[in-house]
Design a protein around this motif. Structure first.
Motif, PDB file in Angstrom:
ATOM      1  N   THR A 164       0.848  -1.190   0.000  1.00  0.00           N
ATOM      2  CA  THR A 164       0.000   0.000   0.000  1.00  0.00           C
ATOM      3  C   THR A 164       0.886   1.243   0.000  1.00  0.00           C
ATOM      4  O   THR A 164       2.114   1.155   0.054  1.00  0.00           O
ATOM      5  CB  THR A 164      -0.898   0.018   1.243  1.00  0.00           C
ATOM      6  OG1 THR A 164      -0.072   0.006   2.426  1.00  0.00           O
ATOM      7  CG2 THR A 164      -1.811  -1.195   1.275  1.00  0.00           C
ATOM      8  N   GLU A 173       2.197   5.420   5.039  1.00  0.00           N
ATOM      9  CA  GLU A 173       1.299   6.151   5.928  1.00  0.00           C
ATOM     10  C   GLU A 173       1.504   7.644   5.750  1.00  0.00           C
ATOM     11  O   GLU A 173       2.625   8.136   5.676  1.00  0.00           O
ATOM     12  CB  GLU A 173       1.556   5.749   7.371  1.00  0.00           C
ATOM     13  CG  GLU A 173       0.603   6.387   8.367  1.00  0.00           C
ATOM     14  CD  GLU A 173       0.847   5.935   9.788  1.00  0.00           C
ATOM     15  OE1 GLU A 173       0.298   6.562  10.719  1.00  0.00           O
ATOM     16  OE2 GLU A 173       1.598   4.962   9.976  1.00  0.00           O
ATOM     17  N   VAL A 222      -3.985   9.703  -0.703  1.00  0.00           N
ATOM     18  CA  VAL A 222      -4.458   8.400  -0.241  1.00  0.00           C
ATOM     19  C   VAL A 222      -5.957   8.256  -0.499  1.00  0.00           C
ATOM     20  O   VAL A 222      -6.429   7.213  -0.973  1.00  0.00           O
ATOM     21  CB  VAL A 222      -4.129   8.207   1.251  1.00  0.00           C
ATOM     22  CG1 VAL A 222      -4.813   6.951   1.790  1.00  0.00           C
ATOM     23  CG2 VAL A 222      -2.627   8.107   1.465  1.00  0.00           C
ATOM     24  N   TRP A 223      -6.714   9.323  -0.192  1.00  0.00           N
ATOM     25  CA  TRP A 223      -8.165   9.265  -0.427  1.00  0.00           C
ATOM     26  C   TRP A 223      -8.460   9.064  -1.906  1.00  0.00           C
ATOM     27  O   TRP A 223      -9.303   8.241  -2.274  1.00  0.00           O
ATOM     28  CB  TRP A 223      -8.834  10.556   0.051  1.00  0.00           C
ATOM     29  CG  TRP A 223     -10.313  10.552  -0.211  1.00  0.00           C
ATOM     30  CD1 TRP A 223     -11.297  10.068   0.599  1.00  0.00           C
ATOM     31  CD2 TRP A 223     -10.954  11.004  -1.415  1.00  0.00           C
ATOM     32  NE1 TRP A 223     -12.524  10.194  -0.019  1.00  0.00           N
ATOM     33  CE2 TRP A 223     -12.346  10.759  -1.249  1.00  0.00           C
ATOM     34  CE3 TRP A 223     -10.500  11.588  -2.594  1.00  0.00           C
ATOM     35  CZ2 TRP A 223     -13.269  11.094  -2.224  1.00  0.00           C
ATOM     36  CZ3 TRP A 223     -11.418  11.908  -3.585  1.00  0.00           C
ATOM     37  CH2 TRP A 223     -12.795  11.675  -3.395  1.00  0.00           C
ATOM     38  N   HIS A 243      -6.525   7.821  -4.242  1.00  0.00           N
ATOM     39  CA  HIS A 243      -6.092   6.471  -4.636  1.00  0.00           C
ATOM     40  C   HIS A 243      -7.154   5.443  -4.257  1.00  0.00           C
ATOM     41  O   HIS A 243      -7.522   4.579  -5.074  1.00  0.00           O
ATOM     42  CB  HIS A 243      -4.768   6.144  -3.953  1.00  0.00           C
ATOM     43  CG  HIS A 243      -4.342   4.717  -4.088  1.00  0.00           C
ATOM     44  ND1 HIS A 243      -4.732   3.736  -3.192  1.00  0.00           N
ATOM     45  CD2 HIS A 243      -3.577   4.084  -5.014  1.00  0.00           C
ATOM     46  CE1 HIS A 243      -4.224   2.574  -3.562  1.00  0.00           C
ATOM     47  NE2 HIS A 243      -3.523   2.761  -4.654  1.00  0.00           N
ATOM     48  N   ASN A 244      -7.647   5.513  -3.033  1.00  0.00           N
ATOM     49  CA  ASN A 244      -8.658   4.546  -2.578  1.00  0.00           C
ATOM     50  C   ASN A 244      -9.969   4.706  -3.348  1.00  0.00           C
ATOM     51  O   ASN A 244     -10.637   3.717  -3.676  1.00  0.00           O
ATOM     52  CB  ASN A 244      -8.904   4.715  -1.081  1.00  0.00           C
ATOM     53  CG  ASN A 244      -7.692   4.336  -0.258  1.00  0.00           C
ATOM     54  OD1 ASN A 244      -6.816   3.590  -0.713  1.00  0.00           O
ATOM     55  ND2 ASN A 244      -7.605   4.841   0.958  1.00  0.00           N
ATOM     56  N   PHE A 245     -10.332   5.956  -3.641  1.00  0.00           N
ATOM     57  CA  PHE A 245     -11.537   6.221  -4.429  1.00  0.00           C
ATOM     58  C   PHE A 245     -11.432   5.594  -5.810  1.00  0.00           C
ATOM     59  O   PHE A 245     -12.355   4.916  -6.287  1.00  0.00           O
ATOM     60  CB  PHE A 245     -11.742   7.736  -4.531  1.00  0.00           C
ATOM     61  CG  PHE A 245     -12.715   8.157  -5.589  1.00  0.00           C
ATOM     62  CD1 PHE A 245     -14.074   7.913  -5.447  1.00  0.00           C
ATOM     63  CD2 PHE A 245     -12.276   8.814  -6.739  1.00  0.00           C
ATOM     64  CE1 PHE A 245     -14.973   8.304  -6.433  1.00  0.00           C
ATOM     65  CE2 PHE A 245     -13.159   9.197  -7.723  1.00  0.00           C
ATOM     66  CZ  PHE A 245     -14.519   8.951  -7.578  1.00  0.00           C
ATOM     67  N   PHE A 277      -9.447   3.147  -6.693  1.00  0.00           N
ATOM     68  CA  PHE A 277      -9.372   1.684  -6.564  1.00  0.00           C
ATOM     69  C   PHE A 277     -10.773   1.078  -6.469  1.00  0.00           C
ATOM     70  O   PHE A 277     -11.067   0.080  -7.132  1.00  0.00           O
ATOM     71  CB  PHE A 277      -8.546   1.321  -5.335  1.00  0.00           C
ATOM     72  CG  PHE A 277      -8.399  -0.159  -5.131  1.00  0.00           C
ATOM     73  CD1 PHE A 277      -7.515  -0.895  -5.907  1.00  0.00           C
ATOM     74  CD2 PHE A 277      -9.148  -0.822  -4.172  1.00  0.00           C
ATOM     75  CE1 PHE A 277      -7.384  -2.264  -5.729  1.00  0.00           C
ATOM     76  CE2 PHE A 277      -9.020  -2.190  -3.984  1.00  0.00           C
ATOM     77  CZ  PHE A 277      -8.137  -2.918  -4.759  1.00  0.00           C
ATOM     78  N   VAL A 278     -11.636   1.678  -5.666  1.00  0.00           N
ATOM     79  CA  VAL A 278     -13.005   1.176  -5.536  1.00  0.00           C
ATOM     80  C   VAL A 278     -13.749   1.313  -6.865  1.00  0.00           C
ATOM     81  O   VAL A 278     -14.430   0.378  -7.313  1.00  0.00           O
ATOM     82  CB  VAL A 278     -13.751   1.942  -4.421  1.00  0.00           C
ATOM     83  CG1 VAL A 278     -15.240   1.578  -4.423  1.00  0.00           C
ATOM     84  CG2 VAL A 278     -13.140   1.630  -3.066  1.00  0.00           C
ATOM     85  N   THR A 286     -12.468  -1.195  -9.414  1.00  0.00           N
ATOM     86  CA  THR A 286     -12.919  -2.542  -9.036  1.00  0.00           C
ATOM     87  C   THR A 286     -14.367  -2.768  -9.449  1.00  0.00           C
ATOM     88  O   THR A 286     -14.713  -3.824 -10.015  1.00  0.00           O
ATOM     89  CB  THR A 286     -12.758  -2.754  -7.522  1.00  0.00           C
ATOM     90  OG1 THR A 286     -11.390  -2.587  -7.160  1.00  0.00           O
ATOM     91  CG2 THR A 286     -13.219  -4.149  -7.125  1.00  0.00           C
TER      92      THR A 286
END
Length: 258
Positions: free
Chosen positions: A20, A23, A33-34, A36-38, A40-41, A44
């Protein structure tokens, strides 16, 4: 391996088998980070949707299950949907993307300015706001983490906006700190700038991220984040002992009171 991994599982540096992002230690990295996660979801969900369509096509429209194929060549609703939906998805991605780019590029009012000069193969740091002293930072063979420890760290105060002016003295380098979300080219003859605001004290590590010669892999960046009192004490010591008089000097940042 477990013991060794625990020893290096610290803030501001890579961890064994890490898959990942590091930190976060700054507001910019929080946003990265936000985002990237957005993404990724979102990716997917799109992948699963396309996979489901392929499975339906394979099962429902194979020669055995559908011996007489449809002669349909156009479907207005489907054609509008597969054009409009991707456009809406791209617009939904572009809004936070441009917001993040603006956050990275729009340098707020700085509390401290530091000039970082990339050289083959080390960094020099100057503090024009604090007495104009300058020092070099070279990789230290006897320090951990391996290939990241340096003899003299950049020292900055916590919760302060740090403007970093970046240039190169010989070839193109790149100043990169993963935990701060910072990565910018150091180009000879050009002064680029970026910024960060460290929200946690401790050591943070990065590296030159532009292939710059045979010792490119041995050009680490180390930033020590301290509280205001420790930073003021370190500055006073540095101004007295390492004030630049037109020659290259070395300042020890092993501790704020040294």
């Amino acid at each position: 391996m477990a013991t060794g991994g625990a020893a290096f599982a610290e803030l501001g540096q890579p961890k064994p088998w890490e898959w990942t992002l590091q930190e976060s230690g700054s507001p910019v990295m929080d946003n990265i980070v936000w985002f990237h996660n957005f993404l990724f979801v979102l990716i997917t969900l799109i992948t699963l949707f396309v996979l489901a369509l392929l499975v339906v096509v394979v099962i429902k429209f194979n020669a055995k299950a559908n011996p007489v194929p449809s002669r349909t060549t156009h479907n207005t609703l489907i054609e509008v949907a597969w054009t409009l939906v991707p456009v809406l998805i791209l617009v939904g991605i572009s809004v936070p993307s441009f917001r993040l780019l603006f956050l990275e590029l729009d340098v707020p009012k700085a509390d401290l300015t530091i000039k970082a000069t990339g050289k083959q193969w080390y960094w020099s740091y100057a503090y024009p706001d604090n007495g104009k002293f300058e020092f070099d930072s070279l990789m230290a063979q006897d320090k951990q983490p391996r290939l990241l420890g340096v003899d003299n760290e950049m020292v900055v105060p916590v919760n302060k906006v740090i403007r970093v002016q970046v240039t190169g003295a010989d070839v193109i380098h790149a100043f990169a700190l993963p935990a701060f979300g910072v990565k910018i080219d150091a180009i000879p003859g050009r002064l680029n700038e970026t910024w960060f605001k460290a929200t946690k004290t401790g050591m943070f590590y990065g590296q030159c991220s532009e292939l710059c010669g045979k010792d490119h892999a041995f050009m680490p960046i180390a930033i020590r984040v301290v509280n205001d009192q420790e930073f003021a004490s370190w500055v006073e010591t540095a101004k007295k002992k390492y004030a630049s008089g037109g020659t290259s000097t070395y300042a020890s940042a092993a501790g704020p009171t040294q």
